[in-house]
Design an enzyme around this catalytic site. Sequence first.
Site, PDB file in Angstrom:
ATOM      1  N   ASP A 254       0.853  -1.183   0.000  1.00 35.32           N
ATOM      2  CA  ASP A 254       0.000   0.000   0.000  1.00 35.32           C
ATOM      3  C   ASP A 254       0.894   1.240   0.000  1.00 35.32           C
ATOM      4  OD1 ASP A 254      -3.200   0.368   0.529  1.00 35.32           O
ATOM      5  OD2 ASP A 254      -2.084   2.132   1.166  1.00 35.32           O
ATOM      6  N   CYS A 354     -15.295  -1.314  -5.005  1.00 31.02           N
ATOM      7  CA  CYS A 354     -16.587  -1.194  -4.327  1.00 31.02           C
ATOM      8  C   CYS A 354     -17.350  -0.026  -4.955  1.00 31.02           C
ATOM      9  CB  CYS A 354     -16.413  -1.016  -2.823  1.00 31.02           C
ATOM     10  SG  CYS A 354     -15.260   0.277  -2.332  1.00 31.02           S
TER      11      CYS A 354
END
Length: 418
Positions: A254, A354
């Site tokens: 990340d 999402c």
Amino acid sequence: MAITRTQLEAAAEALALALKFERPADAVLHEFFRAQRALGAGDRAFVADAVYGVLRRKRTVERLAPDAAPREMLLAWLARLGGISVRELAPLLKQEELAWLAQLKAVPLDGLPLAIQAELPDWVVERLRSRPDGPDVAALARGLNEPAPLDLRVNTLRGERGMVQRSLAADGITAELTPYSPVGLRARGRPPINRHALFLEGSIEVQDEGSQLLGFLLAPKRHDLVVDFCAGAGGKSLMLGALMHSHGRIYAFDVSAARLARMKPRLKRSGLSNIHPQTIRNENDLRIKRLAGKIDRVLVDAPCSGLGTLRRNPDLKWRQSPQSLGELKLKQAAILHAAANLVKPGGRLVYATCSLLAEENEDIVTAFLTRRPEFLGLHCGELLRGQRIELDTGRLLRLYPHLHGTDGFFAAALQRSA
């Protein structure tokens, strides 16, 4: 239980801060509650429910309170949408506010434009309606405007789903088996799960059922090399680690060291030893390039508009714009291309968001497959069936709250030719 003056004033103050849309609403409330130490648990619950209630129904609330002053918006939501009678509010209000609320009851809310009924920005509704294969916007909106349930994932290294369910029931927490994920439970109400022994010992984690299904799509084998490309706080990495029985190796990448830091206590609780969090500069970091062509499974849960998570984050629909969407599309395409370079011949790549918008989902995958012909699309329904999960939304995984009870999710499974 009657609303107090303290609760009403605190809710109006917190709402004013949230309506600036400078930061996520949950972060605003967290900081607000830290500064307001005198508020009790009941006060905080009322404030949070009221703020999220207004954010969910903001378009209708603005119809009722066109001046958009936070206190008026709060009162309008309470009296017209929040199930609180004007009589209950009367001791806390000025005479002119009482008179205004009495008139508010007569304001018609029938026949409003679809975007207002859906409580979505016009540009989002336009995009959803432009898809011939898209969901029913009104039904989808009703699902998005309901609060999300509490979904749990059972850590199979620590316990078995039935055993965990019985243990929760013994402590007064009712949890049903999730219909699709074989390691999921859906708790009723809002139990303080983060204080429960099963949570503290790592037997359960909070994770939406839709998010759990991404792990079964990726389906890593026990000794695989795996990359979770946008790992965040590590929820999916932890699930992949459990699916691999703590064998093999998972690189959790990340760009945010702060997000990865939130994984550390979760990783410690989980008992997993095969996850290796690493902060990267960007998708072209040298650490990534060193792994080119070596990885069996790669998961890309790409940064996106988050419009599928509006049950939990209703402020997101007001903080996104066509301009921010354009920036996200460029980032998603770049991340997917970089992640694909890691996949070994015969390996699998899952691209997921999402989001509910084709521009972040199908369009990104179609453009990628045109650019990278060495990758072929797999059938998500068949992959899940191979994991004994009976859920077939077609070649692509498309999940909606009103149909599946999950957050809105999209996923495509791709395989690199051998």
